[in-house]
Design an enzyme around this catalytic site. Sequence first.
Site, mmCIF file in Angstrom:
data_model
loop_
_atom_site.group_PDB
_atom_site.id
_atom_site.type_symbol
_atom_site.label_atom_id
_atom_site.label_comp_id
_atom_site.label_asym_id
_atom_site.label_seq_id
_atom_site.Cartn_x
_atom_site.Cartn_y
_atom_site.Cartn_z
ATOM 1 N N GLU A 36 76.328 70.114 -66.988
ATOM 2 C CA GLU A 36 77.742 70.443 -67.254
ATOM 3 C C GLU A 36 78.386 71.056 -66.006
ATOM 4 O O GLU A 36 79.518 70.720 -65.638
ATOM 5 C CB GLU A 36 77.857 71.428 -68.429
ATOM 6 C CG GLU A 36 79.308 71.779 -68.713
ATOM 7 C CD GLU A 36 79.479 73.025 -69.562
ATOM 8 O OE1 GLU A 36 78.787 73.169 -70.586
ATOM 9 O OE2 GLU A 36 80.312 73.877 -69.188
ATOM 10 N N CYS B 147 82.210 66.638 -74.533
ATOM 11 C CA CYS B 147 82.843 67.559 -75.470
ATOM 12 C C CYS B 147 84.285 67.847 -75.005
ATOM 13 O O CYS B 147 84.516 68.096 -73.815
ATOM 14 C CB CYS B 147 82.047 68.854 -75.536
ATOM 15 S SG CYS B 147 82.826 70.051 -76.619
ATOM 16 N N HIS C 230 69.504 67.855 -76.050
ATOM 17 C CA HIS C 230 68.156 68.311 -75.704
ATOM 18 C C HIS C 230 67.351 68.512 -76.971
ATOM 19 O O HIS C 230 66.981 69.615 -77.328
ATOM 20 C CB HIS C 230 68.232 69.615 -74.910
ATOM 21 C CG HIS C 230 68.889 69.440 -73.581
ATOM 22 N ND1 HIS C 230 68.486 68.487 -72.681
ATOM 23 C CD2 HIS C 230 69.934 70.058 -73.014
ATOM 24 C CE1 HIS C 230 69.248 68.551 -71.625
ATOM 25 N NE2 HIS C 230 70.148 69.493 -71.802
ATOM 26 N N SER D 83 69.356 74.902 -73.147
ATOM 27 C CA SER D 83 69.700 76.209 -72.583
ATOM 28 C C SER D 83 70.221 77.152 -73.676
ATOM 29 O O SER D 83 69.879 78.325 -73.719
ATOM 30 C CB SER D 83 70.674 76.002 -71.425
ATOM 31 O OG SER D 83 71.878 76.631 -71.619
ATOM 32 N N ASN D 84 71.019 76.624 -74.622
ATOM 33 C CA ASN D 84 71.561 77.531 -75.647
ATOM 34 C C ASN D 84 70.472 78.005 -76.606
ATOM 35 O O ASN D 84 70.477 79.142 -77.044
ATOM 36 C CB ASN D 84 72.781 76.919 -76.337
ATOM 37 C CG ASN D 84 72.409 75.937 -77.422
ATOM 38 O OD1 ASN D 84 72.129 76.318 -78.541
ATOM 39 N ND2 ASN D 84 72.404 74.658 -77.085
ATOM 40 N N CYS E 91 76.720 72.087 -82.945
ATOM 41 C CA CYS E 91 78.087 72.552 -82.712
ATOM 42 C C CYS E 91 79.004 71.322 -82.809
ATOM 43 O O CYS E 91 78.519 70.185 -82.888
ATOM 44 C CB CYS E 91 78.200 73.175 -81.327
ATOM 45 S SG CYS E 91 77.831 72.003 -80.031
HETATM 46 S S1 SF4 Z 1 81.290 73.196 -75.389
HETATM 47 FE FE1 SF4 Z 1 79.138 72.767 -75.689
HETATM 48 S S2 SF4 Z 1 78.495 74.278 -77.224
HETATM 49 FE FE2 SF4 Z 1 80.725 74.183 -77.307
HETATM 50 S S3 SF4 Z 1 81.252 72.701 -78.887
HETATM 51 FE FE3 SF4 Z 1 81.177 71.631 -76.942
HETATM 52 S S4 SF4 Z 1 79.122 70.809 -76.757
HETATM 53 FE FE4 SF4 Z 1 79.083 72.428 -78.305
#
Ligand code: SF4
Length: 303
Positions: A135, A105, A48, A235-236, A12
């Site tokens: 997180e 992020c 991960h 987890s995802n 992502c």
């Molecule tokens: S919030 Fe998490 S899943 Fe979404 S772009 Fe950021 S790192 Fe990736």
Amino acid sequence: MELIIGKTSGFCMGVKRAVEETTKVVEEARKIEDDEKNITYCLGELVHNPQVIQNLEQKGLQIIEKLEDIPDPKGKKVIFRAHGVTKQVYEEAEQLGLVVADFSCPKVLAIHKIAKQYVQKGIPIFLIGEKEHPEVIGTASFCGENYFVIQNEEGLQEAIQKVKGKINQLLVIAQTTFNLQKFEQFIETISKELQGVTIEVKNTICDATRLRQEETGQLSKNVDCMIVIGGKKSSNSNKLYQIAKANCNNTFFIENVNELENMVQKEGITEDDFRKYATIGMMAGASTPEQSVQEVVCFLEKQ
Ligand code: SF4
């Protein structure tokens, strides 16, 4: 056999950014001819995914569990990963004189910002997510004193009972990877149970997660076999596997191509098992590099 790779499969935006920037930082640090200074530390696993980590470790990245594990920390470089860190970690890094490369992020940082704004207004917070997830631990540290981390229906009921009749405003936010449907159910329950309370809902679930989950759901309904590629601790990726498995009995969850090869060799699954599928769908988790996907593609194309 037709192979269909999900359009939303793989890194992502947040993970891509963290991995690319970390690679730049470690490669830059390596040029320094000082054995102490050319190490870059990362607080927790950057992503991960064991392959990504191994690759970066070979370039000089060192994973640490706590900032105090960094020897003689003043001036040393430390990376904060996409999950984000706690308020206390930022403070500690500053006290230790560390040079921080913060690759949290932007979507996680946006949740921290929302939490801080509502704490300033004195509004209690329901944070929906997995209690032990880094997180969530990070976000919780910005939620002041009056907040509840809620990860299931039971926790939701407990939190509701604790605030009922005592509050008139409430903020509800979620972990970026939380299941959207469940989040919506929770909101419905909260609205029913806390009538009269002004409830502000910020859907902080990341689009990358939602789109990947939706595509996995669609794809797995339309193929004969599904392969989900991702770290077992991710987890995802685990969620993608659960979604695919619910729609397609022939779903495999693998970390890399070696696991697929081992299955063929050891678990009685033969190459024929793969050949018999007319269509195979593939989805990779948000922390799975493109290389891992391509290795699986090569393996299947040889069958
Ligand atoms: S919030 Fe998490 S899943 Fe979404 S772009 Fe950021 S790192 Fe990736």
